[in-house]
Scaffold this motif. Structure first.
Motif, PDB file in Angstrom:
ATOM      1  N   ILE A  44       0.839  -1.207   0.000  1.00  0.00           N
ATOM      2  CA  ILE A  44       0.000   0.000   0.000  1.00  0.00           C
ATOM      3  C   ILE A  44       0.871   1.253   0.000  1.00  0.00           C
ATOM      4  O   ILE A  44       0.531   2.249  -0.657  1.00  0.00           O
ATOM      5  CB  ILE A  44      -1.005  -0.015   1.162  1.00  0.00           C
ATOM      6  N   ALA A  45       2.009   1.216   0.684  1.00  0.00           N
ATOM      7  CA  ALA A  45       2.934   2.359   0.614  1.00  0.00           C
ATOM      8  C   ALA A  45       3.376   2.598  -0.829  1.00  0.00           C
ATOM      9  O   ALA A  45       3.423   3.740  -1.300  1.00  0.00           O
ATOM     10  CB  ALA A  45       4.136   2.135   1.522  1.00  0.00           C
ATOM     11  N   ALA A  46       3.679   1.516  -1.549  1.00  0.00           N
ATOM     12  CA  ALA A  46       4.063   1.643  -2.960  1.00  0.00           C
ATOM     13  C   ALA A  46       2.899   2.201  -3.778  1.00  0.00           C
ATOM     14  O   ALA A  46       3.081   3.118  -4.588  1.00  0.00           O
ATOM     15  CB  ALA A  46       4.500   0.289  -3.510  1.00  0.00           C
ATOM     16  N   ALA A  47       1.702   1.655  -3.553  1.00  0.00           N
ATOM     17  CA  ALA A  47       0.532   2.121  -4.294  1.00  0.00           C
ATOM     18  C   ALA A  47       0.228   3.590  -4.001  1.00  0.00           C
ATOM     19  O   ALA A  47      -0.188   4.337  -4.906  1.00  0.00           O
ATOM     20  CB  ALA A  47      -0.676   1.248  -3.958  1.00  0.00           C
ATOM     21  N   MET A  48       0.432   4.003  -2.755  1.00  0.00           N
ATOM     22  CA  MET A  48       0.224   5.409  -2.409  1.00  0.00           C
ATOM     23  C   MET A  48       1.209   6.308  -3.158  1.00  0.00           C
ATOM     24  O   MET A  48       0.817   7.343  -3.716  1.00  0.00           O
ATOM     25  CB  MET A  48       0.355   5.611  -0.891  1.00  0.00           C
ATOM     26  N   ALA A  49       2.492   5.931  -3.157  1.00  0.00           N
ATOM     27  CA  ALA A  49       3.508   6.737  -3.843  1.00  0.00           C
ATOM     28  C   ALA A  49       3.212   6.790  -5.342  1.00  0.00           C
ATOM     29  O   ALA A  49       3.294   7.854  -5.967  1.00  0.00           O
ATOM     30  CB  ALA A  49       4.897   6.172  -3.582  1.00  0.00           C
ATOM     31  N   GLU A  50       2.846   5.650  -5.922  1.00  0.00           N
ATOM     32  CA  GLU A  50       2.539   5.603  -7.354  1.00  0.00           C
ATOM     33  C   GLU A  50       1.253   6.361  -7.671  1.00  0.00           C
ATOM     34  O   GLU A  50       1.164   7.028  -8.708  1.00  0.00           O
ATOM     35  CB  GLU A  50       2.466   4.147  -7.806  1.00  0.00           C
TER      36      GLU A  50
END
Length: 167
Positions: free
Chosen positions: A88-94
């Protein structure tokens, strides 16, 4: 100055200024996607005079619904991995990258406490994401201390990670 991040204000301000210089040197803009920090990274960045030259916007997506609506993270992905996860951290940044005019983004999602711990994710668990182009890096750390300490450490680490990511 009285803020939730007052204890480490000097270090945070210095890191934000360093990030600004690094971003300006590349001609890049930054956006943030924050959950557990509630806009603390964006606040630190906008404390720097001239930050409008390198800061585009910040998304404070505290609820799961806002992560879905503002950052285009599918509800199923949140349900599968949990809000506090590297995925989710990756999805948030993306999502911040896709929904802003930024060249690079950072994200924070975690459990600042005092409640909210779940098995395998104690209070102080924070996941980070940094994204540029098609490259995203994530980290998961567990910080000690009360809510304010966890949030301060999160802002510091997010900015330190950004600086490493920009090199």
């Amino acid at each position: 100055m009285t803020t939730a991040l007052a204890d480490n204000t000097e270090q945070i301000t210095d890191l934000a200024a360093q990030a600004g210089r690094a971003l300006q040197a590349k001609g890049w803009f930054l956006s943030t996607a924050e959950s557990c920090t509630g806009g603390g990274v964006s606040q630190a960045i906008t404390e720097i005079a001239g930050s409008s030259e390198w800061f585009d916007c910040g998304f404070v997506t505290y609820s799961n619904a806002s992560k879905t609506e503002l950052l285009d993270i599918p509800e199923a992905e949140i349900a599968q991995h949990g809000t506090v996860s590297e995925e989710i951290a990756a999805a948030m940044a993306e999502g911040a990258l896709a929904n802003s005019n930024a060249d690079v983004t950072l994200s924070t999602t975690g459990i600042a406490g005092p409640g909210g711990a779940v098995p395998g994710k104690p209070v102080g668990t924070v996941c980070f994401g940094w994204s540029v182009g098609h490259q995203t890096h994530t980290e998961r750390l567990v910080f000690a201390g009360d809510r304010r300490a966890v949030r301060e450490q999160t802002v510091i680490h997010a900015l330190q990670g950004l600086l490493r990511f920009l090199k």
